[in-house]
Enzyme design. Sequence first.
Site, PDB file in Angstrom:
ATOM      1  N   MET A  30       0.846  -1.196   0.000  1.00  0.00           N
ATOM      2  CA  MET A  30       0.000   0.000   0.000  1.00  0.00           C
ATOM      3  C   MET A  30       0.886   1.253   0.000  1.00  0.00           C
ATOM      4  O   MET A  30       0.410   2.350   0.311  1.00  0.00           O
ATOM      5  CB  MET A  30      -0.927   0.001   1.217  1.00  0.00           C
ATOM      6  CG  MET A  30      -1.887  -1.207   1.202  1.00  0.00           C
ATOM      7  SD  MET A  30      -3.497  -0.850   1.924  1.00  0.00           S
ATOM      8  CE  MET A  30      -3.027  -0.372   3.582  1.00  0.00           C
ATOM      9  N   GLY A  31       2.149   1.096  -0.381  1.00  0.00           N
ATOM     10  CA  GLY A  31       3.032   2.258  -0.467  1.00  0.00           C
ATOM     11  C   GLY A  31       3.534   2.719   0.887  1.00  0.00           C
ATOM     12  O   GLY A  31       3.420   2.018   1.884  1.00  0.00           O
ATOM     13  N   LEU A  33       6.645   3.045   1.668  1.00  0.00           N
ATOM     14  CA  LEU A  33       7.512   1.879   1.878  1.00  0.00           C
ATOM     15  C   LEU A  33       8.574   2.138   2.937  1.00  0.00           C
ATOM     16  O   LEU A  33       9.159   3.220   2.995  1.00  0.00           O
ATOM     17  CB  LEU A  33       8.185   1.523   0.547  1.00  0.00           C
ATOM     18  CG  LEU A  33       7.231   1.282  -0.629  1.00  0.00           C
ATOM     19  CD1 LEU A  33       8.015   0.913  -1.876  1.00  0.00           C
ATOM     20  CD2 LEU A  33       6.188   0.234  -0.315  1.00  0.00           C
ATOM     21  N   HIS A  34       8.776   1.134   3.753  1.00  0.00           N
ATOM     22  CA  HIS A  34       9.851   1.181   4.747  1.00  0.00           C
ATOM     23  C   HIS A  34      10.778  -0.015   4.517  1.00  0.00           C
ATOM     24  O   HIS A  34      10.597  -0.763   3.543  1.00  0.00           O
ATOM     25  CB  HIS A  34       9.271   1.208   6.160  1.00  0.00           C
ATOM     26  CG  HIS A  34       8.265   0.125   6.429  1.00  0.00           C
ATOM     27  ND1 HIS A  34       8.610  -1.210   6.471  1.00  0.00           N
ATOM     28  CD2 HIS A  34       6.927   0.173   6.634  1.00  0.00           C
ATOM     29  CE1 HIS A  34       7.538  -1.932   6.723  1.00  0.00           C
ATOM     30  NE2 HIS A  34       6.491  -1.121   6.817  1.00  0.00           N
ATOM     31  N   GLY A  36      10.924  -2.811   5.793  1.00  0.00           N
ATOM     32  CA  GLY A  36      10.232  -4.100   5.702  1.00  0.00           C
ATOM     33  C   GLY A  36       9.867  -4.401   4.251  1.00  0.00           C
ATOM     34  O   GLY A  36      10.176  -5.477   3.726  1.00  0.00           O
ATOM     35  N   HIS A  37       9.214  -3.436   3.594  1.00  0.00           N
ATOM     36  CA  HIS A  37       8.871  -3.621   2.177  1.00  0.00           C
ATOM     37  C   HIS A  37      10.128  -3.823   1.332  1.00  0.00           C
ATOM     38  O   HIS A  37      10.162  -4.654   0.432  1.00  0.00           O
ATOM     39  CB  HIS A  37       8.138  -2.389   1.626  1.00  0.00           C
ATOM     40  CG  HIS A  37       6.874  -2.048   2.324  1.00  0.00           C
ATOM     41  ND1 HIS A  37       6.782  -1.046   3.243  1.00  0.00           N
ATOM     42  CD2 HIS A  37       5.622  -2.574   2.225  1.00  0.00           C
ATOM     43  CE1 HIS A  37       5.532  -0.949   3.687  1.00  0.00           C
ATOM     44  NE2 HIS A  37       4.809  -1.867   3.089  1.00  0.00           N
ATOM     45  N   ASP A 150       2.343  -9.031   9.248  1.00  0.00           N
ATOM     46  CA  ASP A 150       0.895  -9.250   9.141  1.00  0.00           C
ATOM     47  C   ASP A 150       0.665 -10.753   9.083  1.00  0.00           C
ATOM     48  O   ASP A 150       0.382 -11.306   8.020  1.00  0.00           O
ATOM     49  CB  ASP A 150       0.345  -8.567   7.890  1.00  0.00           C
ATOM     50  CG  ASP A 150       0.312  -7.054   8.049  1.00  0.00           C
ATOM     51  OD1 ASP A 150      -0.109  -6.582   9.115  1.00  0.00           O
ATOM     52  OD2 ASP A 150       0.718  -6.351   7.104  1.00  0.00           O
ATOM     53  N   GLN A 153      -2.702 -11.941   7.756  1.00  0.00           N
ATOM     54  CA  GLN A 153      -2.776 -11.711   6.312  1.00  0.00           C
ATOM     55  C   GLN A 153      -1.989 -12.782   5.560  1.00  0.00           C
ATOM     56  O   GLN A 153      -2.453 -13.334   4.556  1.00  0.00           O
ATOM     57  CB  GLN A 153      -2.228 -10.323   5.980  1.00  0.00           C
ATOM     58  CG  GLN A 153      -2.112 -10.053   4.487  1.00  0.00           C
ATOM     59  CD  GLN A 153      -1.648  -8.637   4.222  1.00  0.00           C
ATOM     60  OE1 GLN A 153      -2.421  -7.694   4.302  1.00  0.00           O
ATOM     61  NE2 GLN A 153      -0.371  -8.479   3.924  1.00  0.00           N
ATOM     62  N   SER A 186       4.150   1.336   8.293  1.00  0.00           N
ATOM     63  CA  SER A 186       3.841   2.671   7.783  1.00  0.00           C
ATOM     64  C   SER A 186       3.093   3.489   8.825  1.00  0.00           C
ATOM     65  O   SER A 186       3.179   4.711   8.861  1.00  0.00           O
ATOM     66  CB  SER A 186       2.990   2.569   6.514  1.00  0.00           C
ATOM     67  OG  SER A 186       3.634   1.740   5.576  1.00  0.00           O
TER      68      SER A 186
END
Lengths: 280, 280
Positions: A30-31, A33-34, A36-37, A150, A153, A186
């Site tokens: 979902m943008g 970004l940190h 982790g992404h 998550d 998820q 985020s």
Amino acid sequence: METVTTKQEVRNRVKEWRKQGLSIGLVPTMGFLHEGHESLIRRSAAENDRTVVSIFVNPMQFGKNEDLETYPRDFQRDKKSCEQAGADLIFHPSPEEMYPPRFYSYVDMDTITEGLCGSGRPGHFRGVCTVVSKLFHIAAPDRAYFGQKDAQQLAVIKKMVRDLDFDLEVVGCPTVREADGLAKSSRNTYLSEEERKASVILHKALARAETLLHQGEKDPETIKNEMMRMIRSEPLAQIDYIELVDGENLQPAAVLEKPALIAAAVKLGKTRLIDNYMWE
Amino acid sequence: METVTTKQEVRNRVKEWRKQGLSIGLVPTMGFLHEGHESLIRRSAAENDRTVVSIFVNPMQFGKNEDLETYPRDFQRDKKSCEQAGADLIFHPSPEEMYPPRFYSYVDMDTITEGLCGSGRPGHFRGVCTVVSKLFHIAAPDRAYFGQKDAQQLAVIKKMVRDLDFDLEVVGCPTVREADGLAKSSRNTYLSEEERKASVILHKALARAETLLHQGEKDPETIKNEMMRMIRSEPLAQIDYIELVDGENLQPAAVLEKPALIAAAVKLGKTRLIDNYMWE
């Protein structure tokens, strides 16, 4: 690296790559970004010939009183993150591109979606499953990357892929943390300085649970009570849930056995943070 | 022609064909094939290099009091039909192959699924969407073939493919009829001789509706009343529903405009038959 905004452009690129026999990784985000992404993107770039990153704040997974409007966005910074982490294509669609008028379909799941974050966020996993199904159909990846942060998820997506026979591999990646242990998110940007300091209690409680598990404690209630005691000692933190469940179907466990998931959500002011420990 | 019973075997065949650059058509069926199904298989064989026919009586689309146990089955005859119509592969899985333990996922839709057959068969279209999604993922076809006889099913599948971005074309094929106009259906075998004679009223009422439309009648109530009058004149037939809706989203139409769907279901004894006229 290229940015496209339509499904058709993604399909075109992916089909060119397929013709060349290249493998494809997808990192749905979902943008904002940190690290982790970025770790997901790096992992995908290492394991696939091409990596697609989707950046889309998905309205369907937000509840009516949730933070859709204020969810943090910074596309220019995200672009740099993607480039540095090794992405080849960013898919950055509008809500209208993803949800045209008279959109009636959805993908959903029972049982796994009911506890943990699901109980406080009705419809959330329907939104997640639906948008991820769409992204899988659009980018047709060999592998898709999700963070273990998550945990629910990740379990939901793995189940969806198995149940609905998507022909791809779901790769779960370790949670990236701040120096003091707070899981990167985020939503951490919402925290005041005091809340930020207090937020470490979530990780501390999970680390304590991990220690108890490794010492042989198998009773979920004992571990849960110890975690509650710790988190309640932090006046700024409010427990949303602490759950100890089996690691695949997320059903309550009478006795803890591998794989088991200990998942917790706490609120600091208006900000809700989640974290977990997967024992496997 | 080959018959396989596992998803993995289908994937293997399909991947071999893809490597050779061959196009693939899929005809999902519940077996007990009649000339309607055969026309779908022939159409697929004409438009694709390879045709996969699935034969699977899908438990998930039957209601608790419906005819799952007694639904007619004749695999040896079906095999001959497939071969003669030009199929290359039959996928004939067990319920366990399609629905392993701890199966929690589903694909569903609102609005389009609510009227017509959906109101009397709760959960039916969830079962249809879920199994068809699975078959799409397993056989990865370029085109999938469905009969216009199940008009609501066809509209639902088309919407699902559009909404969820499946990368394939849904091809709707004309209803195949008996000499007197009765639409071919596996359930026609349930009819007694008298019921079989009486069943033609369904087609007659729809043909009358078609005539009225072509004469310029645009009021749905007028056409519905005329259809009701005709069907009620047949003592063995009981109306389940008559609906006049827009042809894409199946919402009630105040004034009939193209595309419009006139769909009806009648019961003859215990047997429920459906038919429709699509004005487009």
